[in-house]
Design an enzyme around this catalytic site. Sequence first.
Site, PDB file in Angstrom:
ATOM      1  N   ALA A 192       0.871  -1.166   0.000  1.00 44.70           N
ATOM      2  CA  ALA A 192       0.000   0.000   0.000  1.00 44.70           C
ATOM      3  C   ALA A 192       0.911   1.220   0.000  1.00 44.70           C
ATOM      4  CB  ALA A 192      -0.870  -0.013   1.246  1.00 44.70           C
TER       5      ALA A 192
ATOM      6  N   GLY B 130       0.683  -4.911   1.040  1.00 45.88           N
ATOM      7  CA  GLY B 130      -0.512  -4.951   0.184  1.00 45.88           C
ATOM      8  C   GLY B 130      -0.248  -5.610  -1.170  1.00 45.88           C
TER       9      GLY B 130
ATOM     10  N   GLU C 272      -0.560  -9.193  -0.491  1.00 48.11           N
ATOM     11  CA  GLU C 272      -1.989  -9.415  -0.207  1.00 48.11           C
ATOM     12  C   GLU C 272      -2.791  -9.426  -1.509  1.00 48.11           C
ATOM     13  OE1 GLU C 272      -1.893  -6.200   2.803  1.00 48.11           O
ATOM     14  OE2 GLU C 272      -2.983  -7.607   4.070  1.00 48.11           O
TER      15      GLU C 272
ATOM     16  N   GLU D 254       4.641  -5.246   7.428  1.00 45.93           N
ATOM     17  CA  GLU D 254       3.883  -4.185   8.105  1.00 45.93           C
ATOM     18  C   GLU D 254       4.324  -3.928   9.543  1.00 45.93           C
ATOM     19  OE1 GLU D 254       2.591  -6.354   5.987  1.00 45.93           O
ATOM     20  OE2 GLU D 254       1.010  -5.415   4.793  1.00 45.93           O
TER      21      GLU D 254
HETATM   22  N1  CAA Z   1       4.607   3.141  -0.467  1.00 44.49           N
HETATM   23  C1  CAA Z   1       5.035   4.323  -0.970  1.00 44.49           C
HETATM   24  N2  CAA Z   1       6.161   4.466  -1.665  1.00 44.49           N
HETATM   25  C2  CAA Z   1       6.915   3.374  -1.866  1.00 44.49           C
HETATM   26  C3  CAA Z   1       6.546   2.111  -1.361  1.00 44.49           C
HETATM   27  C4  CAA Z   1       5.335   2.018  -0.636  1.00 44.49           C
HETATM   28  N3  CAA Z   1       4.889   0.856  -0.138  1.00 44.49           N
HETATM   29  N4  CAA Z   1       7.508   1.218  -1.700  1.00 44.49           N
HETATM   30  C5  CAA Z   1       8.424   1.898  -2.401  1.00 44.49           C
HETATM   31  N5  CAA Z   1       8.077   3.203  -2.502  1.00 44.49           N
HETATM   32  C6  CAA Z   1       8.781   4.279  -3.194  1.00 44.49           C
HETATM   33  C7  CAA Z   1       9.990   4.762  -2.391  1.00 44.49           C
HETATM   34  O1  CAA Z   1       9.589   5.697  -1.395  1.00 44.49           O
HETATM   35  C8  CAA Z   1      10.824   5.376  -3.496  1.00 44.49           C
HETATM   36  O2  CAA Z   1      10.273   6.632  -3.809  1.00 44.49           O
HETATM   37  P1  CAA Z   1      11.255   7.895  -4.106  1.00 44.49           P
HETATM   38  O3  CAA Z   1      12.094   7.456  -5.294  1.00 44.49           O
HETATM   39  O4  CAA Z   1      10.311   9.007  -4.429  1.00 44.49           O
HETATM   40  O5  CAA Z   1      12.062   8.100  -2.868  1.00 44.49           O
HETATM   41  C9  CAA Z   1      10.571   4.464  -4.678  1.00 44.49           C
HETATM   42  O6  CAA Z   1       9.336   3.796  -4.406  1.00 44.49           O
HETATM   43  C10 CAA Z   1      11.649   3.417  -4.887  1.00 44.49           C
HETATM   44  O7  CAA Z   1      11.774   2.685  -3.669  1.00 44.49           O
HETATM   45  P2  CAA Z   1      13.172   2.573  -2.857  1.00 44.49           P
HETATM   46  O8  CAA Z   1      14.046   3.737  -3.150  1.00 44.49           O
HETATM   47  O9  CAA Z   1      12.838   2.314  -1.430  1.00 44.49           O
HETATM   48  O10 CAA Z   1      13.778   1.264  -3.542  1.00 44.49           O
HETATM   49  P3  CAA Z   1      14.823   0.251  -2.878  1.00 44.49           P
HETATM   50  O11 CAA Z   1      15.302  -0.611  -3.994  1.00 44.49           O
HETATM   51  O12 CAA Z   1      15.832   0.968  -2.052  1.00 44.49           O
HETATM   52  O13 CAA Z   1      13.942  -0.648  -1.860  1.00 44.49           O
HETATM   53  C11 CAA Z   1      11.995  -1.907  -1.167  1.00 44.49           C
HETATM   54  C12 CAA Z   1      12.914  -1.485  -2.338  1.00 44.49           C
HETATM   55  C13 CAA Z   1      12.776  -2.834  -0.227  1.00 44.49           C
HETATM   56  C14 CAA Z   1      10.822  -2.657  -1.762  1.00 44.49           C
HETATM   57  C15 CAA Z   1      11.549  -0.638  -0.410  1.00 44.49           C
HETATM   58  O14 CAA Z   1      11.003   0.276  -1.352  1.00 44.49           O
HETATM   59  C16 CAA Z   1      10.493  -0.893   0.633  1.00 44.49           C
HETATM   60  O15 CAA Z   1      10.817  -1.392   1.708  1.00 44.49           O
HETATM   61  N6  CAA Z   1       9.220  -0.513   0.363  1.00 44.49           N
HETATM   62  C17 CAA Z   1       8.151  -0.588   1.319  1.00 44.49           C
HETATM   63  C18 CAA Z   1       7.675  -2.031   1.503  1.00 44.49           C
HETATM   64  C19 CAA Z   1       6.602  -2.082   2.554  1.00 44.49           C
HETATM   65  O16 CAA Z   1       6.831  -1.818   3.724  1.00 44.49           O
HETATM   66  N7  CAA Z   1       5.373  -2.428   2.142  1.00 44.49           N
HETATM   67  C20 CAA Z   1       4.248  -2.519   3.029  1.00 44.49           C
HETATM   68  C21 CAA Z   1       3.443  -1.260   2.977  1.00 44.49           C
HETATM   69  S1  CAA Z   1       2.230  -1.173   4.237  1.00 44.49           S
HETATM   70  C22 CAA Z   1       0.913  -2.019   3.666  1.00 44.49           C
HETATM   71  O17 CAA Z   1       0.939  -2.577   2.592  1.00 44.49           O
HETATM   72  C23 CAA Z   1      -0.261  -1.936   4.608  1.00 44.49           C
HETATM   73  C24 CAA Z   1      -1.418  -2.825   4.353  1.00 44.49           C
HETATM   74  O18 CAA Z   1      -1.361  -4.042   4.391  1.00 44.49           O
HETATM   75  C25 CAA Z   1      -2.735  -2.204   4.223  1.00 44.49           C
END
Ligand code: CAA
Length: 256
Positions: A66, A112, A115, A135
């Site tokens: 998400a 998400g 999911e 999460e």
């Molecule tokens: N939401 C918003 N933005 C996201 C994102 C997310 N889930 N995942 C990645 N991005 C964005 C980053 O902020 C970044 O944006 P900018 O270039 O503007 O800074 C861009 O995508 C590229 O990502 P990274 O620079 O972080 O890429 P990386 O190769 O260094 O890392 C990754 C990759 C390990 C997947 C890392 O992006 C990450 O950890 N992402 C989040 C994963 C996460 O925690 N997902 C769960 C979300 S919560 C959820 O889903 C709740 C629910 O169940 C309802």
Amino acid sequence: MEDKLTWIEIQDSIGWIKINREKKLNALNRDLINELHHRLVDFQNDTSVKVIILTGSGDKAFVAGADISEFSNYGPKEASALARHGNQVLFDFIAHMEKPVIAAINGYALGGGLELAMACQLRVAAQHAKMGLPEVSLGVIPGYGGTQRLAALIGKGNAMEMILTGDMIGAEKALRMGLVNAVVPSEQLLEAAITLAHRIIKNAPHSIKNAIKAINATDVASKGFEEENFQFSDCFGTADFEEGIAAFLEKRKPLF
Ligand code: CAA
């Protein structure tokens, strides 16, 4: 046909949906969730479509979760509404579709994103794909059915480990656990999804629809989905939530 957040195409009875938000690793924001809903409704109503394949653009991510930036200032009430809406129009909607949806997991499927893949009837993953429900590292829990569907697919013990550690697993381990149906080299991913689709398309559409309904009836977790919504929302606005989300947005490790 091209659109802002998704691409669609119909070819040989397959309805293709590609999520087109590569720069944000295809993270699901509200507009994308709503657009996916409309794409699915269109394919549901189109008799020329027998199976749907859902994938992400680029080779880095299927969906990285998400969109965290969208709910950074949410409290429990908004969080509950967010999860309910997403489940209604996308996650539960897919799980109860009358046509099978195959997730072609072309990279990270996190939060998400996993999911979403789990809501699909079938999953094919590229060898380099990584899956996880991280999460708890953000101060929340899965809110789009992940606590229920992961346990149903890989068993309670494995789901506990994946959700409580928040660790990612690779595609081969996901295959061994039953989280995905097949793993193939990245360049063969779409072909593998097409082959799987055609193994279904040759069968009777009415039987496919009824089989999905009957298999879904094994889902005894309806109370679990409600409990997930409560526990998910309850995390919002806590000090852990504020630290977890701030750490992600500031690109640092959280200090709980
Ligand atoms: N939401 C918003 N933005 C996201 C994102 C997310 N889930 N995942 C990645 N991005 C964005 C980053 O902020 C970044 O944006 P900018 O270039 O503007 O800074 C861009 O995508 C590229 O990502 P990274 O620079 O972080 O890429 P990386 O190769 O260094 O890392 C990754 C990759 C390990 C997947 C890392 O992006 C990450 O950890 N992402 C989040 C994963 C996460 O925690 N997902 C769960 C979300 S919560 C959820 O889903 C709740 C629910 O169940 C309802």
